[in-house]
Design a protein around this motif. Sequence first.
Motif: not given
Length: 271
Positions: A25-26, A198-200, A204-209
Amino acid sequence: MAESLQIGGEAADSCRERQGRTQNVVVMRHGDRIDAEEPLWLARAERPWDPPLTDSGKIRAWTTGKRLRVIGFPVHRIIISPFLRCLQTAAEVITALCCVVDNETQILSMETSAGVVIDPTRVKANIEYGLCEVFCMEAMRLTALPKDGIWLSDVSELEALLPAGTIDQSVGPLRTQLPLWEEPLVVARERYHTIIEALADKFPLENLLLITHGEAVGVSVSSNLEDAIVYEVDYCAFTHLQRQVFSEPSMAVAVGGFKLVKSSQAGLLYI
């Protein structure tokens, strides 16, 4: 003895079904805002609470997007504060991440995003009100509230600011409204901490920006580094959080909390 072997076999099957991965998570601040560079802009602005980026701010966002393109993991989803400066930052970053080139060295020579061809299927984008600016007079640099009480455009107009084809219409925001006015700083910091986690958990199976505001970037440090105090967050500075997630047949389960990857702290001043 036979029962013991059977239990061992089930446990082995369970381990094979569970596939571990790292979720990244960035958390990134928007680019250079025009009211910081041109103080007189506020006097003539129709929406002084929602400044756009400067031209240099767009270039900084584009350059940061190119950096994120080679960060070491794919960015699957970009989640954005509904304020104009964050949406414009996201547009530049998305364009960099989705840019179609014959080889990766080609994008390095592109000084701006002008004329870039993109593949919008490379990322998904969403707007999230929980990532908005600290909602108070001081943080938003205001002397008066909007006369009509309208802070932002409709979400469809906000989404139109992002590259076509990147909005994920299948999911909605966790928070659908702005905070109550004159939000205390301590409440805003708790909001940022809660919404990041909460967004993470939602993806959960995605990398987030997450493209948001300076205070949120600071919270991503102080929440994950004991006794840290953040003094300054530059434009487009970002933090990098990691945690382990196991994928099971019916769900994804996080194992432990996030850790802060310190090597990505360029542009932040903290102790």
